[in-house]
Design an enzyme around this catalytic site. Structure first.
Site, PDB file in Angstrom:
ATOM      1  N   THR B 162       0.942  -1.277   0.038  1.00  0.00           N
ATOM      2  CA  THR B 162       0.018  -0.142  -0.021  1.00  0.00           C
ATOM      3  C   THR B 162       0.716   1.127  -0.035  1.00  0.00           C
ATOM      4  OG1 THR B 162      -0.174  -0.043   2.627  1.00  0.00           O
ATOM      5  CG2 THR B 162      -2.200  -1.310   1.117  1.00  0.00           C
ATOM      6  N   LYS B 188       4.332  -6.845   3.958  1.00  0.00           N
ATOM      7  CA  LYS B 188       3.878  -5.434   3.535  1.00  0.00           C
ATOM      8  C   LYS B 188       3.776  -4.520   4.879  1.00  0.00           C
ATOM      9  CE  LYS B 188       0.491  -3.429   3.141  1.00  0.00           C
ATOM     10  NZ  LYS B 188      -0.360  -2.431   4.285  1.00  0.00           N
ATOM     11  N   THR B 199       1.063  -8.102  13.298  1.00  0.00           N
ATOM     12  CA  THR B 199       1.588  -6.792  12.776  1.00  0.00           C
ATOM     13  C   THR B 199       1.449  -7.031  11.175  1.00  0.00           C
ATOM     14  OG1 THR B 199       2.905  -6.365  14.419  1.00  0.00           O
ATOM     15  CG2 THR B 199       3.580  -5.364  12.207  1.00  0.00           C
ATOM     16  N   GLU B 280       6.883   4.834   7.291  1.00  0.00           N
ATOM     17  CA  GLU B 280       6.316   6.159   6.606  1.00  0.00           C
ATOM     18  C   GLU B 280       7.175   7.288   6.767  1.00  0.00           C
ATOM     19  OE1 GLU B 280       1.639   5.042   5.690  1.00  0.00           O
ATOM     20  OE2 GLU B 280       2.366   6.193   7.470  1.00  0.00           O
ATOM     21  N   ASN B 403       0.704  10.956   5.778  1.00  0.00           N
ATOM     22  CA  ASN B 403      -0.706  10.634   6.338  1.00  0.00           C
ATOM     23  C   ASN B 403      -1.734  11.967   6.595  1.00  0.00           C
ATOM     24  OD1 ASN B 403      -0.419   8.078   7.330  1.00  0.00           O
ATOM     25  ND2 ASN B 403       1.594   8.479   8.135  1.00  0.00           N
ATOM     26  N   SER B 408      -8.322  11.379   1.434  1.00  0.00           N
ATOM     27  CA  SER B 408      -8.942  12.357   0.637  1.00  0.00           C
ATOM     28  C   SER B 408      -8.639  12.686  -0.901  1.00  0.00           C
ATOM     29  CB  SER B 408      -9.207  13.505   1.600  1.00  0.00           C
ATOM     30  OG  SER B 408     -10.139  13.422   2.626  1.00  0.00           O
TER      31      SER B 408
END
Lengths: 408, 408
Positions: B162, B188, B199, B280, B403, B408
């Site tokens: 993702t 992933k 996890t 991230e 994030n 949106s």
């Protein structure tokens, strides 16, 4: 430290016009503890007959000042009291040297004011692990004592700031037996703000007449419902201290007076909200209410899991009505929840109910709420009657900028 | 979702050259669940006689797929098994419709492969709370079954990504009774990564011969020491799933074989580290070891408090050796600590000991360690023999960028 160039967009329009509290005087000085060109020491003197109460961090690595205040707070004295606070250095994790600094400052203030040293309460806030240059503070005590003035609470609120972008003050008045009782206080705090303790530095004063144990009960209860219900970044400070002094100068006895206890709560809540509104990098003020939990404690656990979730906080920063992240936070909190009984509201908008998005919900509705500066989120668990409300802010680039370059 | 334009600076140079695991075949497809122009469905088929074990999130709001896998995982069968995974939509918090999607996919795979539906394990990862368009997946099952190929594990690892910036694979070989046993797996995960569960999505395969209960014990133990010891952002996913299948095709019985268990652990640890390295916004890989704790559980609590502290993580992002924030995190963790027994090391450099900065420590030494891409931090509590090691990454502007605009 990082240069804070702009005031939080959530700051109040102006510092409030705080009333004089009879029996308390303030003074500030530029001691150069760490910062140059600004005040960094605040002295508050309470007249003889005042009582002093407090609430402190429960951190296992709390500062020498906190440990010292905890030793001193539980005794009665008619001698009056002093509170001396420096910003720029927290005197935490400074071993025996830190205790020596607290003693040196306490004794110096005691010598200049005639107070016993155990009536001098100290706080330090700023960088952790560096020796406090207490001589610089002691060198200013003559000036501070000479400058004491009942009208100087506003500059005092400024002197205790670190990464704060605005000084924080709040006040209330209560009529008791035909007399006016005044409460006025200040707080500092912006980062390293998390609950489960007194939180930050907070000093509140009143001219009410009340015994120490009674005031302590009011203070502990109010702190639990206000300062202990906010979080900026889930990180608990080593220095969190709340001190409240009552001088008795109004002559109004507030023992057992519910309106007084409510006014103390209101002042605490106002200051707590201001701390969140000055959260490092904050652009949104978020109120999270959890209802229908199995217990109040469970409600609080869920509310704090939402309030501390980096993914929820970044979604709010991005004005993204990403309610799935709220579901995630509830799921990870460890407290009881049943997916198929959950409902979530943004403001008055029902977003999800019974474990899925509401049939009436349209993303544009959630997006509109997210554009507000103050965002109310309500979660109902459908399990029982437990509830809690907590307050937090969003997590933005500003937080990273401030904290990736605080010390070096 | 946010556009991820660059690969993590901590990524391995290349995807590893994973061996074929006899008895397992893979296929991928572009179903357009959410993403366009990339694969987003992966099918793995295990031959008859394989055993399948798993570990799953303990989230109270776990996805329909997780709940379904948990129902199916505890039974024996000689029929073989299928694992079908989609990215782009997590099918979490989708109520009864989510369960319907899982059943529909399971039945469609069963119909095409001749497996019983209870031998089809599904996972979904991506946005929470939106109905899974399972018809798009079902429409690709013919193609997937037709394309199954033992050599296609690398594209499979890509299809399940993702916000990951690189696919994650790891492998090991063990000699058992003169036969070679192979283990190969993929994972992933990049955000919403926190421990206390399996996890993320992890699929590991081996041609070892072993009973289900024995393999489950090895898998649970290894997951606890690897995936459960990493955190990116303290946020626990609703979809975390680890499945491990053993085909037995090597003919080597590994029951009670310590080298095999160690090899499984090593593959898990490699994958877990890759997830952290793809955290991230990550620019630093941080290993936090706590020793001298009262218990192993206390050591883990302290290590996780450090690893999850936004202030510690932003300091590391800023290459700031701000060890005071480590002291703060230990203080807030709730586990036992004594300020005056604490010592802290960055790499081999003693930064603090006995409750204060070390006399020999110079900030330039700490700053040099902080410039490294991999940063080892060790805390000794001086209380007992409990210890734990956890892994995390720093908290950067990249995390906020990803994030604050994911959905949106």
């Amino acid at each position: 430290m990082a240069k804070i160039t702009s005031v939080s967009p959530l700051a109040p329009a102006a510092f409030p016009n705080l009333p004089v509290i009879d029996g308390v005087r303030f003074a500030t000085a530029e001691a150069g503890v760490r910062y140059q060109g600004r005040t960094d020491v605040m002295l508050a003197m309470l007249d003889p007959g005042s009582v002093v109460t407090g609430v402190f961090t429960r951190s296992a690595t709390r500062s020498a000042n906190v440990l010292d205040c905890q030793k001193k707070i539980g005794t009665d004295s008619d001698a009056g009291a002093a509170i001396i606070v420096n910003s720029g250095n927290s005197n935490a994790f400074t071993g025996r040297a830190g205790e020596g600094s607290v003693d040196a400052i306490s004794e110096a203030v005691a010598a200049k004011t005639g107070l016993p040293a155990n009536r001098v309460f100290t706080s330090s806030t700023g960088v952790i692990g560096e020796r406090l240059p207490h001589d610089r503070i002691i060198a200013k005590i003559d000036d501070l004592v000479g400058a004491l003035d009942a009208g100087k609470i506003a500059p005092a609120a400024k002197a205790i700031m670190t990464t704060d972008t605005f000084p924080k003050g709040a006040c209330a008045e209560v009529e008791v037996d035909g007399k006016t009782v005044r409460i006025a206080g200040m707080a500092k705090g912006s980062g390293m703000i998390a609950p489960d303790m007194a939180t930050m530095l907070v000093y509140v004063f009143t001219d009410a007449k009340i015994g120490r144990a009674d005031l302590q009960a009011i203070v502990s209860d109010a702190a639990d419902k206000t300062f202990n219900c906010i979080t900026v970044d889930s990180d608990t400070s080593t220095s969190d201290t709340l001190l409240m002094g009552a001088t008795g100068a109004s002559g109004a006895d507030v023992t057992g007076n519910a309106a007084f206890a409510q006014a103390v709560h209101d002042v605490f809540l106002d200051l707590a909200h201001q701390v969140v509104k000055d959260g490092e990098g904050a652009t949104k003020f978020v109120e999270i209410t959890v209802t229908g939990a199995a217990t109040d404690a469970d409600a609080r656990t869920h509310a704090m899991a939402i309030a501390n979730s980096p993914l929820v906080k970044t979604a709010i920063a991005g004005e993204d009505p990403n309610w799935g992240r709220i579901v995630m936070a509830i799921g990870k909190s460890g407290a009881a929840a049943d997916r198929d009984l959950l409902s979530i509201r943004f403001g008055d908008i029902v977003v999800a109910e019974k474990g899925w998005v509401s049939a009436e919900y349209r993303e544009a509705q959630g997006a509109a709420i997210m554009k507000q500066q103050e965002i109310p989120i309500t979660v109902d668990l459908g399990l029982g009657t437990g509830q809690a409300t907590v307050w937090t802010c969003d997590l933005t680039h500003g937080y990273i900028s401030i904290n990736a370059d605080y010390r070096s």
